[in-house]
Design a protein around this motif. Structure first.
Motif, PDB file in Angstrom:
ATOM      1  N   ARG B  14    -113.421 -16.210 -28.569  1.00 17.13           N
ATOM      2  CA  ARG B  14    -112.698 -17.281 -29.261  1.00 17.13           C
ATOM      3  C   ARG B  14    -112.863 -17.132 -30.777  1.00 17.13           C
ATOM      4  O   ARG B  14    -111.971 -17.436 -31.549  1.00 17.13           O
ATOM      5  CB  ARG B  14    -113.265 -18.637 -28.814  1.00 17.13           C
ATOM      6  N   ARG B  15    -114.032 -16.683 -31.181  1.00 21.46           N
ATOM      7  CA  ARG B  15    -114.333 -16.566 -32.604  1.00 21.46           C
ATOM      8  C   ARG B  15    -115.033 -15.233 -32.862  1.00 21.46           C
ATOM      9  O   ARG B  15    -115.877 -14.823 -32.075  1.00 21.46           O
ATOM     10  CB  ARG B  15    -115.243 -17.727 -33.033  1.00 21.46           C
ATOM     11  N   VAL B  16    -114.684 -14.581 -33.958  1.00 17.00           N
ATOM     12  CA  VAL B  16    -115.254 -13.273 -34.290  1.00 17.00           C
ATOM     13  C   VAL B  16    -115.728 -13.262 -35.740  1.00 17.00           C
ATOM     14  O   VAL B  16    -115.066 -13.814 -36.625  1.00 17.00           O
ATOM     15  CB  VAL B  16    -114.196 -12.162 -34.060  1.00 17.00           C
ATOM     16  N   VAL B  17    -116.873 -12.652 -35.954  1.00 20.30           N
ATOM     17  CA  VAL B  17    -117.366 -12.447 -37.318  1.00 20.30           C
ATOM     18  C   VAL B  17    -116.876 -11.096 -37.825  1.00 20.30           C
ATOM     19  O   VAL B  17    -117.131 -10.067 -37.189  1.00 20.30           O
ATOM     20  CB  VAL B  17    -118.910 -12.473 -37.363  1.00 20.30           C
ATOM     21  N   VAL B  18    -116.144 -11.114 -38.932  1.00 23.18           N
ATOM     22  CA  VAL B  18    -115.783  -9.866 -39.606  1.00 23.18           C
ATOM     23  C   VAL B  18    -116.875  -9.614 -40.647  1.00 23.18           C
ATOM     24  O   VAL B  18    -117.021 -10.366 -41.603  1.00 23.18           O
ATOM     25  CB  VAL B  18    -114.403  -9.976 -40.282  1.00 23.18           C
ATOM     26  N   ARG B  19    -117.652  -8.561 -40.425  1.00 22.46           N
ATOM     27  CA  ARG B  19    -118.777  -8.286 -41.326  1.00 22.46           C
ATOM     28  C   ARG B  19    -118.333  -7.297 -42.398  1.00 22.46           C
ATOM     29  O   ARG B  19    -117.915  -6.187 -42.095  1.00 22.46           O
ATOM     30  CB  ARG B  19    -119.953  -7.744 -40.519  1.00 22.46           C
ATOM     31  N   GLU B  20    -118.448  -7.722 -43.637  1.00 22.40           N
ATOM     32  CA  GLU B  20    -117.952  -6.918 -44.755  1.00 22.40           C
ATOM     33  C   GLU B  20    -118.937  -5.801 -45.101  1.00 22.40           C
ATOM     34  O   GLU B  20    -120.113  -6.052 -45.367  1.00 22.40           O
ATOM     35  CB  GLU B  20    -117.745  -7.823 -45.975  1.00 22.40           C
ATOM     36  N   MET B  21    -118.430  -4.571 -45.091  1.00 20.73           N
ATOM     37  CA  MET B  21    -119.247  -3.380 -45.364  1.00 20.73           C
ATOM     38  C   MET B  21    -118.839  -2.691 -46.672  1.00 20.73           C
ATOM     39  O   MET B  21    -119.391  -1.633 -47.000  1.00 20.73           O
ATOM     40  CB  MET B  21    -119.045  -2.372 -44.223  1.00 20.73           C
ATOM     41  N   GLY B  22    -117.877  -3.269 -47.379  1.00 19.20           N
ATOM     42  CA  GLY B  22    -117.310  -2.560 -48.526  1.00 19.20           C
ATOM     43  C   GLY B  22    -118.326  -2.228 -49.613  1.00 19.20           C
ATOM     44  O   GLY B  22    -118.273  -1.152 -50.215  1.00 19.20           O
ATOM     45  N   LEU B  23    -119.275  -3.132 -49.841  1.00 18.18           N
ATOM     46  CA  LEU B  23    -120.225  -2.918 -50.935  1.00 18.18           C
ATOM     47  C   LEU B  23    -121.243  -1.825 -50.621  1.00 18.18           C
ATOM     48  O   LEU B  23    -121.920  -1.323 -51.513  1.00 18.18           O
ATOM     49  CB  LEU B  23    -120.955  -4.229 -51.250  1.00 18.18           C
ATOM     50  N   ARG B  24    -121.340  -1.454 -49.326  1.00 21.81           N
ATOM     51  CA  ARG B  24    -122.268  -0.380 -48.969  1.00 21.81           C
ATOM     52  C   ARG B  24    -121.499   0.834 -48.400  1.00 21.81           C
ATOM     53  O   ARG B  24    -121.340   1.849 -49.077  1.00 21.81           O
ATOM     54  CB  ARG B  24    -123.321  -0.888 -47.964  1.00 21.81           C
ATOM     55  N   ASP B  25    -120.958   0.687 -47.212  1.00 19.57           N
ATOM     56  CA  ASP B  25    -120.288   1.831 -46.584  1.00 19.57           C
ATOM     57  C   ASP B  25    -119.088   2.254 -47.426  1.00 19.57           C
ATOM     58  O   ASP B  25    -118.744   3.446 -47.487  1.00 19.57           O
ATOM     59  CB  ASP B  25    -119.849   1.447 -45.167  1.00 19.57           C
ATOM     60  N   SER B  58    -127.735  -0.770 -50.197  1.00 15.32           N
ATOM     61  CA  SER B  58    -128.640   0.059 -49.416  1.00 15.32           C
ATOM     62  C   SER B  58    -129.891   0.341 -50.242  1.00 15.32           C
ATOM     63  O   SER B  58    -129.798   0.647 -51.430  1.00 15.32           O
ATOM     64  CB  SER B  58    -127.934   1.377 -49.075  1.00 15.32           C
ATOM     65  N   PHE B  59    -131.053   0.235 -49.617  1.00 12.66           N
ATOM     66  CA  PHE B  59    -132.297   0.580 -50.298  1.00 12.66           C
ATOM     67  C   PHE B  59    -132.621   2.051 -50.074  1.00 12.66           C
ATOM     68  O   PHE B  59    -133.538   2.416 -49.353  1.00 12.66           O
ATOM     69  CB  PHE B  59    -133.438  -0.337 -49.848  1.00 12.66           C
ATOM     70  N   VAL B  60    -131.774   2.870 -50.684  1.00 12.95           N
ATOM     71  CA  VAL B  60    -132.016   4.314 -50.712  1.00 12.95           C
ATOM     72  C   VAL B  60    -132.432   4.668 -52.140  1.00 12.95           C
ATOM     73  O   VAL B  60    -132.195   3.907 -53.064  1.00 12.95           O
ATOM     74  CB  VAL B  60    -130.742   5.114 -50.346  1.00 12.95           C
ATOM     75  N   PRO B  61    -133.027   5.865 -52.336  1.00  8.00           N
ATOM     76  CA  PRO B  61    -133.389   6.240 -53.706  1.00  8.00           C
ATOM     77  C   PRO B  61    -132.141   6.251 -54.605  1.00  8.00           C
ATOM     78  O   PRO B  61    -131.128   6.843 -54.252  1.00  8.00           O
ATOM     79  CB  PRO B  61    -133.965   7.650 -53.540  1.00  8.00           C
ATOM     80  N   PRO B  62    -132.220   5.579 -55.759  1.00  8.49           N
ATOM     81  CA  PRO B  62    -131.075   5.503 -56.672  1.00  8.49           C
ATOM     82  C   PRO B  62    -130.533   6.869 -57.062  1.00  8.49           C
ATOM     83  O   PRO B  62    -129.347   7.009 -57.329  1.00  8.49           O
ATOM     84  CB  PRO B  62    -131.651   4.784 -57.904  1.00  8.49           C
ATOM     85  N   LEU B  68    -125.307   2.520 -55.579  1.00  6.56           N
ATOM     86  CA  LEU B  68    -125.966   1.382 -54.926  1.00  6.56           C
ATOM     87  C   LEU B  68    -127.316   1.073 -55.566  1.00  6.56           C
ATOM     88  O   LEU B  68    -128.132   0.344 -54.988  1.00  6.56           O
ATOM     89  CB  LEU B  68    -126.140   1.682 -53.427  1.00  6.56           C
ATOM     90  N   ALA B  69    -127.547   1.583 -56.768  1.00  2.00           N
ATOM     91  CA  ALA B  69    -128.859   1.420 -57.419  1.00  2.00           C
ATOM     92  C   ALA B  69    -129.182  -0.031 -57.727  1.00  2.00           C
ATOM     93  O   ALA B  69    -130.357  -0.398 -57.856  1.00  2.00           O
ATOM     94  CB  ALA B  69    -128.906   2.261 -58.703  1.00  2.00           C
ATOM     95  N   ASP B  70    -128.141  -0.871 -57.821  1.00  2.00           N
ATOM     96  CA  ASP B  70    -128.363  -2.281 -58.160  1.00  2.00           C
ATOM     97  C   ASP B  70    -128.419  -3.190 -56.927  1.00  2.00           C
ATOM     98  O   ASP B  70    -128.208  -4.405 -57.035  1.00  2.00           O
ATOM     99  CB  ASP B  70    -127.273  -2.761 -59.120  1.00  2.00           C
ATOM    100  N   THR B  71    -128.710  -2.608 -55.773  1.00  2.00           N
ATOM    101  CA  THR B  71    -128.709  -3.395 -54.530  1.00  2.00           C
ATOM    102  C   THR B  71    -129.601  -4.629 -54.618  1.00  2.00           C
ATOM    103  O   THR B  71    -129.209  -5.711 -54.149  1.00  2.00           O
ATOM    104  CB  THR B  71    -129.132  -2.491 -53.342  1.00  2.00           C
ATOM    105  N   ALA B  72    -130.773  -4.509 -55.234  1.00  2.00           N
ATOM    106  CA  ALA B  72    -131.691  -5.656 -55.286  1.00  2.00           C
ATOM    107  C   ALA B  72    -131.072  -6.825 -56.057  1.00  2.00           C
ATOM    108  O   ALA B  72    -131.208  -7.992 -55.656  1.00  2.00           O
ATOM    109  CB  ALA B  72    -133.020  -5.237 -55.920  1.00  2.00           C
ATOM    110  N   GLU B  73    -130.356  -6.498 -57.135  1.00  2.00           N
ATOM    111  CA  GLU B  73    -129.728  -7.579 -57.914  1.00  2.00           C
ATOM    112  C   GLU B  73    -128.586  -8.234 -57.140  1.00  2.00           C
ATOM    113  O   GLU B  73    -128.426  -9.456 -57.185  1.00  2.00           O
ATOM    114  CB  GLU B  73    -129.165  -7.021 -59.234  1.00  2.00           C
TER     115      GLU B  73
END
Lengths: 319, 319
Positions: B14-25, B58-62, B68-73
């Motif tokens: 009845r209801r589906v979550v669309v999970r946004e991956m654009g900022l990572r994948d 992603s917490f990978v080496p910058p 993705l180096a600013d992931t923490a922010e």
């Protein structure tokens, strides 16, 4: 999470006919006049790639669709190829008379389930079209020709002019033409409004009325759901799907949009799911490349030609 | 024609979550460095459009992924938005420690079912990754953090390096990480090799092992089957699907190919099928337009933005 239903793949047909619509539904939507010789090369290459059902044109007045003015010549060539079922679109009795004279093996009669689309397209109400189909059937029977009659219910999933099309109206029209004794019916998403759930529901309803006479599904990829819609139809056992090489076709109301489901993409999906088609994938890609040349400058569509097959796929020629 | 199976749409959630991956994948696959301020605007706009699950980085080496180096922010900003589940991808224990320090609500750990892909991507065999996941789970428990752990089984449908990936290997790895007590698993078609029949078969098998812990499907549209694959997963009750705004992502092995299923296209399909998402379609299109600007020159994808919704569709804001 809802309960797991029975295996969703159990009902896929073992073998599916991909019916080529490029020479009619495709070319009627493009401005380029493809020369007759190129169309004949197209039919020959499609046949060589394993295609055995091809809509070669339309018996409409040449003034309306000059792109298809050479339909009789293309049909005559197609009739020389053994085992090829060449289909022509026929909008009215006059077109049917030409198809019967030409001894076409099959004519496809469009019947719009949208009242507004029917008036805009054929200047007749759906019921007037049903009456014309009765005359066509009588003419066919009187002629002694063996031409089969398929009625394609267009705008079966909605209409850009009218909006909603009631599923009950689709069922009523299917019943009406079955009562006239036509050989087959098909359902078309002419403007790309369908989604797979709509496809499941409508095909399920029409199957109850038409059974095996529901012969095909015709899906446009206008909004990216073409292949998902094909899959939904396959799940109900529909074993004939229309497609256009290079995804041509399109909708005049949606510039830039994809046209019909691309033959190559549909074939890829089917082969990937181990559904036999009899088609040679590489030859389909080669044909696509020729069509792109013939239509130089016209928009073409499709996906698999860009990326190639997965490494894992072994696509047998004439599987 | 085969017998009609039970209604194919009966099991849609009845209801589906669309999970946004654009900022990572999505962003990890493009060369452009999107400024942190723009990423924050992206998260805010996505939240305003109704998105409640977003993978923010992603917490990978910058050095490996400067995009993705600013992931923490970005994560810190996302954590200020009430009700938003911000997810971070974590490739190893070190990344997990950063995620735990940042009190991420959820970390997504990739585990490649392809031995060759696992070695190429993480320099570990799949079983070494399982061992690392055990360490991560222990670290999480010792830290007292409430960070949930989802293991995403990548290349679950095949691999551009190795080719075939045995479904039994996927099931084995799912069982192994469930035995470690992870909170959820998901299945990813990382390279766009899946077809809807494969999706049905593999999800059906994994559901038998994982039940409700099979939390999501992740499909790429590399070969045009992304939405058909989503539909196949939905038919098995899968109620969380990953997607990328503007269809970014892509596969380095298939230049010009589409990336992840486009958020807008998936949302259109779901709304058309009357599946609730909580998403405001017009706001998603506005966000897409911004992303296209931020990524000026990078390829973006998707279909519905070109054609617009069918006239028949009434898409309720926050349905």
């Amino acid at each position: 999470m809802q309960p797991t239903p029975p295996s969703a793949t159990a009902a896929l047909p073992r073998r599916v006919v991909v019916r080529e619509m490029g020479l009619r539904d495709g070319l009627q939507s493009v401005a380029t006049l493809v020369p007759t010789a190129a169309k004949i090369e197209w039919v020959r290459a499609a046949y060589d790639a394993g295609e055995r059902e091809i809509e070669v044109g339309s018996f409409v007045p040449p003034k309306l669709l000059p792109q298809l003015a050479d339909t009789a010549e293309v049909l005559a060539f197609a009739q020389t190829l053994p085992g090829l079922r060449a289909t022509v679109l026929v909008p009215n009795l006059k077109g049917a008379q030409r198809a019967l004279e030409a001894k076409a093996e099959m004519m496809l009669l469009p019947l719009s389930a949208s009242h507004a689309h029917s008036l805009a397209n054929l200047r007749k109400t759906p019921d007037d079209v049903v009456a014309e189909i009765a005359r066509i059937r009588a003419e066919r029977d009187a002629s002694g020709a063996k031409t089969r009659i398929e009625v394609g219910i267009s705008t079966a999933f909605g209409c850009t002019i009218q909006g909603e099309v009631a599923p009950g109206e689709v069922v009523r029209l299917v019943q009406a033409v079955l009562d006239l004794g036509v050989d087959a019916v098909s359902l078309a998403d002419t403007v790309g409004y369908a989604d797979p759930a709509m496809v499941s529901r409508l095909f399920e309803r029409v199957l109850k009325v038409a059974g095996d006479k529901l012969a095909a599904g015709h899906f446009h990829d206008t909004r990216g759901l073409g292949l998902a819609n094909c899959y939904a139809a396959l799940q109900l056992g529909i074993a004939r799907l229309d497609a256009c090489s290079a995804g041509i076709g399109g909708c005049p109301h949606a510039p830039g949009a994809s046209g019909n489901v691309a033959t190559e993409d549909l074939t890829y999906m089917l082969h990937s799911m181990s559904v036999e088609t009899g088609l040679d994938f590489d030859k389909l890609l080669a044909l696509r490349a020729k069509i792109v040349q013939w239509l130089a400058g016209e928009p073409t569509h499709g996906t698999i030609w860009k990326t190639g097959l997965p490494k894992t796929m072994k696509v047998a020629a004439h599987a």
